[in-house]
Design a protein around this motif. Structure first.
Motif, PDB file in Angstrom:
ATOM      1  N   SER A  81       0.815  -1.211   0.000  1.00 14.44           N
ATOM      2  CA  SER A  81       0.000   0.000   0.000  1.00 14.44           C
ATOM      3  C   SER A  81       0.854   1.269   0.000  1.00 14.44           C
ATOM      4  O   SER A  81       0.340   2.373  -0.186  1.00 14.44           O
ATOM      5  N   VAL A  82       2.161   1.105   0.205  1.00 16.71           N
ATOM      6  CA  VAL A  82       3.054   2.245   0.388  1.00 16.71           C
ATOM      7  C   VAL A  82       3.590   2.739  -0.951  1.00 16.71           C
ATOM      8  O   VAL A  82       3.971   1.945  -1.821  1.00 16.71           O
ATOM      9  N   THR A  83       3.633   4.037  -1.123  1.00 16.87           N
ATOM     10  CA  THR A  83       4.355   4.679  -2.223  1.00 16.87           C
ATOM     11  C   THR A  83       5.191   5.803  -1.635  1.00 16.87           C
ATOM     12  O   THR A  83       4.995   6.208  -0.491  1.00 16.87           O
ATOM     13  N   VAL A  84       6.142   6.311  -2.403  1.00 18.17           N
ATOM     14  CA  VAL A  84       6.986   7.412  -1.929  1.00 18.17           C
ATOM     15  C   VAL A  84       6.227   8.722  -2.107  1.00 18.17           C
ATOM     16  O   VAL A  84       5.879   9.084  -3.234  1.00 18.17           O
ATOM     17  N   PRO A  85       5.953   9.451  -1.035  1.00 19.08           N
ATOM     18  CA  PRO A  85       5.293  10.747  -1.176  1.00 19.08           C
ATOM     19  C   PRO A  85       6.284  11.815  -1.638  1.00 19.08           C
ATOM     20  O   PRO A  85       7.491  11.609  -1.577  1.00 19.08           O
ATOM     21  N   TYR A  86       5.753  12.923  -2.082  1.00 20.61           N
ATOM     22  CA  TYR A  86       6.633  14.034  -2.462  1.00 20.61           C
ATOM     23  C   TYR A  86       6.411  15.210  -1.529  1.00 20.61           C
ATOM     24  O   TYR A  86       5.333  15.402  -0.979  1.00 20.61           O
ATOM     25  N   TRP A  87       7.460  15.994  -1.342  1.00 21.79           N
ATOM     26  CA  TRP A  87       7.414  17.202  -0.518  1.00 21.79           C
ATOM     27  C   TRP A  87       7.477  18.416  -1.435  1.00 21.79           C
ATOM     28  O   TRP A  87       8.485  18.637  -2.099  1.00 21.79           O
ATOM     29  N   ASP A  88       6.374  19.162  -1.486  1.00 25.07           N
ATOM     30  CA  ASP A  88       6.330  20.389  -2.269  1.00 25.07           C
ATOM     31  C   ASP A  88       6.906  21.513  -1.419  1.00 25.07           C
ATOM     32  O   ASP A  88       6.202  22.134  -0.620  1.00 25.07           O
ATOM     33  N   TRP A  89       8.188  21.769  -1.591  1.00 28.95           N
ATOM     34  CA  TRP A  89       8.875  22.757  -0.755  1.00 28.95           C
ATOM     35  C   TRP A  89       8.494  24.197  -1.120  1.00 28.95           C
ATOM     36  O   TRP A  89       8.880  25.127  -0.420  1.00 28.95           O
ATOM     37  N   THR A  90       7.718  24.386  -2.184  1.00 31.62           N
ATOM     38  CA  THR A  90       7.233  25.735  -2.489  1.00 31.62           C
ATOM     39  C   THR A  90       5.997  26.083  -1.658  1.00 31.62           C
ATOM     40  O   THR A  90       5.604  27.247  -1.598  1.00 31.62           O
ATOM     41  N   ARG A  91       5.380  25.097  -1.025  1.00 32.06           N
ATOM     42  CA  ARG A  91       4.183  25.321  -0.195  1.00 32.06           C
ATOM     43  C   ARG A  91       4.457  25.081   1.286  1.00 32.06           C
ATOM     44  O   ARG A  91       4.090  25.892   2.140  1.00 32.06           O
ATOM     45  N   ASP A  92       5.058  23.946   1.617  1.00 31.72           N
ATOM     46  CA  ASP A  92       5.373  23.623   3.014  1.00 31.72           C
ATOM     47  C   ASP A  92       6.812  24.046   3.266  1.00 31.72           C
ATOM     48  O   ASP A  92       7.754  23.301   3.002  1.00 31.72           O
ATOM     49  N   ARG A  93       6.973  25.281   3.810  1.00 34.22           N
ATOM     50  CA  ARG A  93       8.279  25.944   3.768  1.00 34.22           C
ATOM     51  C   ARG A  93       8.911  26.197   5.139  1.00 34.22           C
ATOM     52  O   ARG A  93      10.004  26.758   5.207  1.00 34.22           O
ATOM     53  N   SER A  94       8.270  25.786   6.203  1.00 34.49           N
ATOM     54  CA  SER A  94       8.828  26.065   7.528  1.00 34.49           C
ATOM     55  C   SER A  94       9.431  24.808   8.142  1.00 34.49           C
ATOM     56  O   SER A  94       9.153  23.682   7.709  1.00 34.49           O
ATOM     57  N   ALA A  95      10.246  25.011   9.169  1.00 34.21           N
ATOM     58  CA  ALA A  95      10.909  23.895   9.848  1.00 34.21           C
ATOM     59  C   ALA A  95       9.978  23.143  10.779  1.00 34.21           C
ATOM     60  O   ALA A  95      10.383  22.143  11.384  1.00 34.21           O
ATOM     61  N   THR A  96       8.722  23.593  10.888  1.00 38.11           N
ATOM     62  CA  THR A  96       7.758  22.909  11.751  1.00 38.11           C
ATOM     63  C   THR A  96       6.564  22.362  10.973  1.00 38.11           C
ATOM     64  O   THR A  96       5.691  21.721  11.559  1.00 38.11           O
ATOM     65  N   SER A  97       6.525  22.603   9.668  1.00 37.42           N
ATOM     66  CA  SER A  97       5.436  22.069   8.841  1.00 37.42           C
ATOM     67  C   SER A  97       5.779  20.647   8.409  1.00 37.42           C
ATOM     68  O   SER A  97       6.856  20.129   8.712  1.00 37.42           O
ATOM     69  N   LEU A  98       4.863  20.019   7.706  1.00 36.26           N
ATOM     70  CA  LEU A  98       5.185  18.724   7.112  1.00 36.26           C
ATOM     71  C   LEU A  98       6.336  18.906   6.135  1.00 36.26           C
ATOM     72  O   LEU A  98       6.417  19.926   5.454  1.00 36.26           O
ATOM     73  N   PRO A  99       7.254  17.932   6.066  1.00 34.84           N
ATOM     74  CA  PRO A  99       7.211  16.589   6.676  1.00 34.84           C
ATOM     75  C   PRO A  99       7.896  16.483   8.036  1.00 34.84           C
ATOM     76  O   PRO A  99       8.204  15.389   8.482  1.00 34.84           O
ATOM     77  N   TRP A 100       8.138  17.629   8.730  1.00 35.49           N
ATOM     78  CA  TRP A 100       8.973  17.623   9.929  1.00 35.49           C
ATOM     79  C   TRP A 100       8.162  17.404  11.206  1.00 35.49           C
ATOM     80  O   TRP A 100       8.350  18.104  12.205  1.00 35.49           O
ATOM     81  N   THR A 101       7.252  16.443  11.182  1.00 32.35           N
ATOM     82  CA  THR A 101       6.410  16.150  12.343  1.00 32.35           C
ATOM     83  C   THR A 101       6.893  14.876  13.039  1.00 32.35           C
ATOM     84  O   THR A 101       7.583  14.037  12.434  1.00 32.35           O
ATOM     85  N   ASP A 102       6.509  14.731  14.294  1.00 30.83           N
ATOM     86  CA  ASP A 102       6.984  13.600  15.095  1.00 30.83           C
ATOM     87  C   ASP A 102       6.506  12.255  14.557  1.00 30.83           C
ATOM     88  O   ASP A 102       7.146  11.228  14.800  1.00 30.83           O
ATOM     89  N   ASP A 103       5.376  12.246  13.846  1.00 31.44           N
ATOM     90  CA  ASP A 103       4.863  10.976  13.331  1.00 31.44           C
ATOM     91  C   ASP A 103       5.340  10.683  11.916  1.00 31.44           C
ATOM     92  O   ASP A 103       4.966   9.670  11.330  1.00 31.44           O
ATOM     93  N   LEU A 104       6.207  11.555  11.392  1.00 33.13           N
ATOM     94  CA  LEU A 104       6.701  11.318  10.034  1.00 33.13           C
ATOM     95  C   LEU A 104       8.234  11.317  10.014  1.00 33.13           C
ATOM     96  O   LEU A 104       8.846  10.299  10.325  1.00 33.13           O
ATOM     97  N   LEU A 105       8.871  12.436   9.718  1.00 30.55           N
ATOM     98  CA  LEU A 105      10.332  12.434   9.607  1.00 30.55           C
ATOM     99  C   LEU A 105      11.044  12.988  10.827  1.00 30.55           C
ATOM    100  O   LEU A 105      12.267  12.969  10.890  1.00 30.55           O
ATOM    101  N   GLY A 106      10.269  13.475  11.827  1.00 27.01           N
ATOM    102  CA  GLY A 106      10.923  14.113  12.959  1.00 27.01           C
ATOM    103  C   GLY A 106      11.323  15.535  12.593  1.00 27.01           C
ATOM    104  O   GLY A 106      11.151  15.978  11.461  1.00 27.01           O
ATOM    105  N   GLY A 107      11.897  16.246  13.575  1.00 24.38           N
ATOM    106  CA  GLY A 107      12.159  17.659  13.377  1.00 24.38           C
ATOM    107  C   GLY A 107      13.615  18.007  13.156  1.00 24.38           C
ATOM    108  O   GLY A 107      14.419  17.182  12.706  1.00 24.38           O
ATOM    109  N   ASN A 108      13.947  19.232  13.483  1.00 21.66           N
ATOM    110  CA  ASN A 108      15.287  19.777  13.276  1.00 21.66           C
ATOM    111  C   ASN A 108      16.273  19.164  14.269  1.00 21.66           C
ATOM    112  O   ASN A 108      15.884  18.576  15.285  1.00 21.66           O
ATOM    113  N   GLY A 109      17.561  19.316  13.968  1.00 25.27           N
ATOM    114  CA  GLY A 109      18.589  18.861  14.887  1.00 25.27           C
ATOM    115  C   GLY A 109      18.780  19.841  16.034  1.00 25.27           C
ATOM    116  O   GLY A 109      18.533  21.040  15.896  1.00 25.27           O
TER     117      GLY A 109
END
Length: 286
Positions: A81-109
């Motif tokens: 059921s899995v496919t590779v999603p894409y990150w539209d960096w022209t829309r989700d542009r902050s360090a706290t938006s997707l994909p930088w959430t705890d249930d996905l890729l995690g946040g900043n260092g």
């Protein structure tokens, strides 16, 4: 059956969880580290001897298209059921938006050493030790936005600047060309603006995303899925234009045996750029 690669911002909670779990299983099996090693092996630049297949070369786009597809196939062997999603960096542009959430890729260092401390790929989980690497750091690092000399992500105008160029690539087929969609998308720029599009995103993420071992950060796949999506958009916009060069450079050229022409095999696979131009029978973007 053709499957869909979704915008990461459109994934359901279940889809996020299944994507992460499949990545962790591919990592546990050791196969993920093989992807990292393959990218390191093919991370060659203009100044290196021999064939350039993955970077600073016309085959940047088909090479990464096949690379992402191979990872996607590995994920789908775990969970179809899995496919590779894409990150539209022209829309989700902050360090706290997707994909930088705890249930996905995690946040900043964290500031002290840029170690990622949150999410499923944090070193403390025990699930994401960097084994194939070019430094001695075993943990995933990020520096979102670049704490020193901050930079912004590329904009929609940056993408359109690349997409409107009707040429796929031009001689001398390397990082120095100022025309052609490939290098405008790959992002090697001038001294005044050294990073555009794809390269600028790698710089913005920072940490492990800098250099040949960038595959160690799972965001690599989301970035390259979006790059691949832009190639499809370019193909639809410029239907009469194709991968170039059509024929390999001759002996008198500085690029003789250094780049892959349209019908030549693309290392390390038994496939040509010509065979990778149309993916419509495998996947589409939603």
């Amino acid at each position: 059956m053709v499957y869909v690669r979704k915008n990461v911002s459109k994934l359901t909670r279940t889809e996020r969880r299944r994507f992460v779990e499949a990545l962790l299983e591919v990592k546990r099996s050791g196969e993920y580290d093989d992807f990292v090693r393959l990218h390191i092996e093919h991370f060659r630049g203009d100044g290196d001897r021999g064939l350039r297949a993955a970077h600073m070369t016309p085959s940047f786009l088909p090479w990464h298209r096949r690379f992402v597809l191979d990872l996607e196939n590995a994920l789908r062997r775990v969970d179809d059921s899995v496919t590779v999603p894409y990150w539209d960096w022209t829309r989700d542009r902050s360090a706290t938006s997707l994909p930088w959430t705890d249930d996905l890729l995690g946040g900043n260092g964290r500031p002290v050493d840029r170690q990622v401390m949150t999410g499923p790929f944090a070193y403390a989980t025990g699930n994401w030790t960097l084994r194939a690497r070019i430094t001695n750091v075993e943990f995933l690092t990020r520096d979102l936005g670049r704490s020193r000399r901050p930079i912004d992500l590329p904009t929609r105008d940056d993408l359109n600047w690349a997409l409107k160029d009707p040429a796929y690539d031009v001689s001398p087929w390397d990082s120095t060309v100022s025309k052609g969609f490939r290098n405008k998308m790959e992002g090697w720029g001038s001294s005044n603006n050294p990073w555009r599009n794809h390269n600028r995103v790698h710089r913005w993420v920072g940490g492990a995303m800098l250099g040949g071992a960038s595959v160690n950060d799972p965001v690599f796949w989301l970035v390259h899925a979006f790059v691949d999506m832009q190639w499809q958009r370019w193909q639809r916009r410029h239907r009469k234009h194709r991968y170039a060069p059509a024929k390999p450079p001759g002996r008198s050229s500085t690029q003789y045996r250094r780049i892959v022409a349209r019908n030549e095999k693309l290392p390390p696979w038994d496939v040509t750029p010509d065979e990778l131009e149309d993916m419509s029978g495998i996947y589409r973007y939603g």
